[in-house]
Every structure is written in structure tokens, then in C-alpha cells.
Design a protein around this motif. Structure first.
Motif, PDB file in Angstrom:
ATOM      1  N   ASP A 268       0.823  -1.214   0.000  1.00 46.28           N
ATOM      2  CA  ASP A 268       0.000   0.000   0.000  1.00 46.28           C
ATOM      3  C   ASP A 268       0.859   1.267   0.000  1.00 46.28           C
ATOM      4  OD1 ASP A 268      -2.235  -1.594   0.002  1.00 46.28           O
ATOM      5  OD2 ASP A 268      -2.669  -1.342   2.135  1.00 46.28           O
TER       6      ASP A 268
ATOM      7  N   THR B 276       0.958   3.785  -3.192  1.00 47.21           N
ATOM      8  CA  THR B 276       0.545   5.176  -2.987  1.00 47.21           C
ATOM      9  C   THR B 276       1.633   6.145  -3.434  1.00 47.21           C
ATOM     10  OG1 THR B 276      -0.927   4.592  -1.160  1.00 47.21           O
ATOM     11  CG2 THR B 276      -0.162   6.878  -1.258  1.00 47.21           C
TER      12      THR B 276
ATOM     13  N   GLU C 244       1.476   8.907  -6.480  1.00 46.12           N
ATOM     14  CA  GLU C 244       1.795  10.324  -6.336  1.00 46.12           C
ATOM     15  C   GLU C 244       2.781  10.788  -7.403  1.00 46.12           C
ATOM     16  OE1 GLU C 244       0.514  12.640  -4.232  1.00 46.12           O
ATOM     17  OE2 GLU C 244      -0.915  11.074  -3.694  1.00 46.12           O
TER      18      GLU C 244
ATOM     19  N   ASP D  52      -7.102   9.490 -12.086  1.00 48.81           N
ATOM     20  CA  ASP D  52      -7.801   8.730 -11.048  1.00 48.81           C
ATOM     21  C   ASP D  52      -9.134   8.155 -11.527  1.00 48.81           C
ATOM     22  OD1 ASP D  52      -5.682   9.178  -9.411  1.00 48.81           O
ATOM     23  OD2 ASP D  52      -6.634  10.761  -8.234  1.00 48.81           O
TER      24      ASP D  52
ATOM     25  N   ASP E 143      -8.501   4.510 -12.449  1.00 42.37           N
ATOM     26  CA  ASP E 143      -7.950   3.610 -11.442  1.00 42.37           C
ATOM     27  C   ASP E 143      -8.633   2.244 -11.578  1.00 42.37           C
ATOM     28  OD1 ASP E 143      -7.161   2.191  -9.205  1.00 42.37           O
ATOM     29  OD2 ASP E 143      -7.688   3.752  -7.772  1.00 42.37           O
TER      30      ASP E 143
ATOM     31  N   ARG F 190     -11.226   2.961  -6.952  1.00 41.66           N
ATOM     32  CA  ARG F 190     -11.175   3.796  -5.758  1.00 41.66           C
ATOM     33  C   ARG F 190     -10.701   5.215  -6.041  1.00 41.66           C
ATOM     34  NH1 ARG F 190      -8.549  -0.836  -3.836  1.00 41.66           N
ATOM     35  NH2 ARG F 190      -6.602   0.356  -3.796  1.00 41.66           N
TER      36      ARG F 190
ATOM     37  N   GLU G  85      -7.377   6.312  -4.338  1.00 43.91           N
ATOM     38  CA  GLU G  85      -7.273   6.168  -2.884  1.00 43.91           C
ATOM     39  C   GLU G  85      -6.721   4.791  -2.522  1.00 43.91           C
ATOM     40  OE1 GLU G  85      -7.865   8.481  -0.498  1.00 43.91           O
ATOM     41  OE2 GLU G  85      -8.086   9.867  -2.177  1.00 43.91           O
TER      42      GLU G  85
ATOM     43  N   ARG H 110      -6.433   1.219  -0.523  1.00 41.97           N
ATOM     44  CA  ARG H 110      -7.486   0.304  -0.068  1.00 41.97           C
ATOM     45  C   ARG H 110      -7.650   0.416   1.448  1.00 41.97           C
ATOM     46  NH1 ARG H 110      -4.174  -5.356  -1.186  1.00 41.97           N
ATOM     47  NH2 ARG H 110      -2.216  -4.594  -0.335  1.00 41.97           N
TER      48      ARG H 110
END
Length: 200
Positions: free
Chosen positions: A77, A81, A85, A132, A135, A139, A142, A144
Motif C-alpha cells: 500500500d 501510494t 503520487e 484517477d 484507477d 477507488r 485512494e 485500499r
């Protein structure tokens, strides 16, 4: 025959979608596991004998992190992430070069070029705003949601996570967590999970 503007618009939209979809494919896969580990971690560790420290520095760092008891899914995760970014920021720079301090009249563009008749160029805009929307997890970029592992002294991390997931009402995911980590059958995972859920 379609109008030229329609063809250019279609090329631009399709090229933008393909570009953004392929950016997502560059991120680590949060659901793919190999030999009891997230596949992206297994790829780094491949070829390292059990109990040995990998020679490659990044793989050795992963080995040290996992040896500290870090949940591989948490690591996935964090990495995913951070990758998201970076990709999002690159899309912003492509959309708006003034973010680099260039004059307002400066511009560049990512352009799809049609070389067969009718020849044309189709700039792609709004990359960061569209990223996004594509995705694959649905999500919108974002991470999970994952519960805090249950407090079960002496139990392995996967068991504590599975219990937390079951207590949160997601028994399906809890069983998947258990089976992925242990290779147990569905019946074995249900029995083991139920035994833990009965504990105070």
C-alpha cells in the motif's frame, strides 16, 4: 465519412485513455501474490536462497523491512501510494509547464499523431484530472481500506488481519487473507478463523 474534428477528438480521447491506463499498469499490483508474497516483492527476492540476505541493495532493504515483521500488504500500500503520487505529479507537469517556473505563455503537449490520411495531430489535455478516473481498483487513486490487526498475542500477522476483517463484517476478504497466506482450503480457513473469532 466522419468529420476531421471528430476523428481528431476520437484519437485524442483514445490516446489519452491508453496513456493513462498504461500508467496505472506500471504501479505494483496490490492483489497479485506469488509463493505467499506480493508478486512485486517476490520478483525482488527471486533467486535468493531461503535464509539468505539478497545481494542487491533494494532487495536487501526489503528483506530487512519484512524481517522486522512489517505486513507485506502494508508495504504494498505504501509503495503503490507513492508510485501513484509520482505518476500524478508527472501528469500535472505535462498539463501545466508553469509549475516548473516557466513563463505563463510557455506550453508543451503530449500529442497523438495520425500518419495515415487524414493526417493530424491530437493534443491530450487533462491528464492529471483523468488519471484517477481510470484507477482499475475503482477507488479513484485512494489506498485500499484495511483494518488494524486484531490483538491476538501469539498469532501470526495474517491471522490478526483476517480476524479484524471478519469482525469488520468482511468475512469473504478475511478468508481470502487466510488462504493467501497459508494455502489452506476454504474449509480449513473457515474452521481456523471461526476458532479465533470465538476467543474473547
Amino acid at each position: 465519412m466522419p468529420e476531421r474534428d471528430d476523428l481528431d477528438g476520437e484519437l485524442s480521447a483514445r490516446s489519452r485513455e491508453l496513456f493513462l491506463t498504461n500508467l496505472w499498469s506500471l504501479l505494483v499490483d496490490e492483489d497479485e501474490w506469488t509463493d505467499g508474497s506480493p508478486s512485486w516483492i517476490e520478483q525482488w527476492m527471486r533467486g535468493t536462497p531461503p535464509g539468505s540476505v539478497p545481494a542487491f541493495p533494494t532487495a536487501a532493504a526489503l528483506h530487512r523491512i519484512l524481517a522486522c515483521g512489517v505486513d507485506p500488504d502494508d508495504l504494498t500500500d505504501v509503495v503503490r501510494t507513492m508510485q501513484h503520487e509520482v505518476v500524478y505529479d508527472i501528469c500535472q507537469l505535462l498539463d501545466d509547464p508553469t509549475l516548473l517556473g516557466l513563463p505563463a505563455e510557455s506550453s508543451w503537449e503530449l500529442t497523438a499523431v495520425r500518419t495515415a490520411p487524414p493526417v493530424g495531430r491530437s493534443p491530450m489535455y487533462g491528464l492529471h484530472s483523468g488519471l484517477d478516473e481510470l484507477d482499475p481498483s475503482g477507488r479513484g487513486g485512494e489506498p485500499r481500506p484495511r483494518p488494524v490487526p486484531a490483538r491476538l498475542p501469539g498469532q501470526p500477522l495474517y491471522a490478526r488481519i483476517a480476524v479484524a476483517q471478519a469482525r469488520a463484517g468482511d468475512r469473504h476478504t478475511a478468508l481470502k487473507t487466510w488462504r493467501t497466506a497459508t494455502g489452506a482450503t476454504l474449509a480449513e480457513a473457515k474452521a481456523a478463523l471461526d476458532a479465533l473469532l470465538e476467543q474473547p
